[in-house]
Design an enzyme around this catalytic site. Structure first.
Site, mmCIF file in Angstrom:
data_model
loop_
_atom_site.group_PDB
_atom_site.id
_atom_site.type_symbol
_atom_site.label_atom_id
_atom_site.label_comp_id
_atom_site.label_asym_id
_atom_site.label_seq_id
_atom_site.Cartn_x
_atom_site.Cartn_y
_atom_site.Cartn_z
ATOM 1 C CB THR A 143 18.728 -53.380 -76.027
ATOM 2 O OG1 THR A 143 17.669 -53.902 -76.468
ATOM 3 C CG2 THR A 143 18.589 -51.720 -75.581
ATOM 4 C CG ASP A 144 16.085 -55.946 -80.181
ATOM 5 O OD1 ASP A 144 15.817 -55.577 -79.074
ATOM 6 O OD2 ASP A 144 15.897 -56.951 -80.902
ATOM 7 C CD GLU A 145 13.436 -53.547 -75.101
ATOM 8 O OE1 GLU A 145 12.652 -52.665 -74.941
ATOM 9 O OE2 GLU A 145 13.636 -54.585 -74.444
ATOM 10 C CE1 TYR A 168 17.403 -51.160 -71.021
ATOM 11 C CE2 TYR A 168 15.788 -52.315 -72.323
ATOM 12 C CZ TYR A 168 17.066 -51.955 -71.964
ATOM 13 O OH TYR A 168 17.901 -52.927 -72.405
ATOM 14 C CE LYS A 172 21.632 -50.409 -72.782
ATOM 15 N NZ LYS A 172 22.979 -50.712 -72.277
#
Length: 345
Positions: A143-145, A168, A172
């Site tokens: 994810t870009d997060e 979260y 990741k």
């Protein structure tokens, strides 16, 4: 550029979830053999796959934290490709209960890497020049997060330092680093993809778009964090699936590819757009206290995958949101089964 010419037996983890289920449908249309492993947590929904009747498809209920099960699956199904979606993914849940995110996202990914390494390695008689079997690949869907937050300008590139701001995204980012390390240390053929916010059919109604649609259709308040001025780059799930396929078939081993939709929108814009399409009043919007550590803006530079692999998103946000809302309107039984809890049966 080395191409992966053949994929015989693809293990999809988390294939009963939102993106995973869409990817399973996408790959079966291309006539690939899919082994879908999903533990069926609250976000895993077999209703997403109920239409499938295909000899190329196998579903296995199981946990990526079960290393013995993974070894059995790799051996029995001769797995040559892993597309790893399985993850706890809701930021709010990671704030109230981060431990499961470490267990699934970090430990589960480690187990997959270990089993892939053990099963794909070639062992010559003299134990020298060990190499991996040809045409194997481990693709980590991230994810870009993991990049953290942007200011009002700028884009995430593949070289942007990782700076996760929630449990979260931290889990990741940790998983991504293990994937990278197994590529660098052991030579495991890996790729990492990092996508922007996905939307589309089968998305669990805790995420922004399906929650807003579901509430609007029931004429109950639409909760919006803070002022709703958080900016996200929206990517239709069908475009995400085609991007992953491009990486599997044409991507260079070891590379990271950012996948973005070129559709930056404030959350409040998205919510008002949904209400307008559904013919519902904006008085349904209810502004609520912002969550801790809420990233203000994400935006992806997808020029690498576009230039190197020839992939581009096909749907504008206007096209994608209209298609998505039609699906939710036409499939309210699917949503109602989630709300009632019947889907768990």
């Amino acid at each position: 550029m080395k191409e992966m010419k053949e994929m015989k037996n693809i293990l999809v983890t988390g294939g009963a979830g939102f993106i995973g289920a869409n990817f399973v449908h996408f790959m079966l249309q291309k006539k690939h053999r899919i082994i879908n492993l999903d533990v069926l947590t609250y976000a895993g929904n077999l209703d997403n796959l109920s239409e499938i009747s295909n000899p190329l498809y196998t579903f296995i209920k199981g946990d990526i934290c079960d290393k013995n099960l993974l070894s059995k699956i790799f051996a029995e199904h001769e797995i040559d490709t892993v597309v790893h979606f399985a993850a706890e993914s809701h930021v709010d849940r990671s704030i109230t209960g981060p431990e499961i995110f470490i267990q699934t996202n970090v430990n589960g990914t480690f187990n997959l890497l270990e089993v892939a390494k053990q099963n794909w390695k070639l062992f010559p008689a003299d134990n020298s020049n060990r190499e991996f079997k040809p045409n194997v690949r481990f693709l980590q869907v991230s994810t870009d997060e993991v990049y953290g937050a942007l200011g009002k300008t700028g884009l995430f590139t593949e070289e942007t330092p990782l700076a996760p701001n929630s449990p979260y995204s931290a889990s990741k980012a940790s998983a991504d680093m293990f994937v990278r390390a197994y590529g660098e240390t052991f030579g495991l053929p890996v790729n990492i993809t990092r996508c922007s916010n996905n939307y589309g059919a089968y998305q669990f109604p805790e995420k922004l778009i399906p929650l807003m649609v579901t509430n609007a259709l029931r004429d109950i308040p639409l909760p919006v964090y803070g002022k709703g001025d958080q900016v996200r780059d929206w990517l239709h799930v069908s475009d995400h699936c085609s991007a992953i396929y491009a990486v599997l078939t044409k991507g260079k081993v070891g590379e990271v590819y950012n996948i973005g939709g070129n559709n930056e929108k404030q959350n409040i814009e998205v919510v008002k757009n949904i209400l307008q399409i559904l013919g519902k009043p904006e008085t349904l919007i209810k502004y609520v206290q912002d969550r801790p550590g809420h990233d203000k803006r994400y935006a992806i530079d997808n020029s690498k995958i576009t230039a190197q692999l020839g992939w581009q998103p096909q749907l504008t946000f206007e096209e994608g949101i209209a298609k998505t809302l039609k699906w939710y309107v036409d499939n309210q039984t699917w949503t109602n089964r989630i709300i009632s809890g019947e889907y768990k049966n």
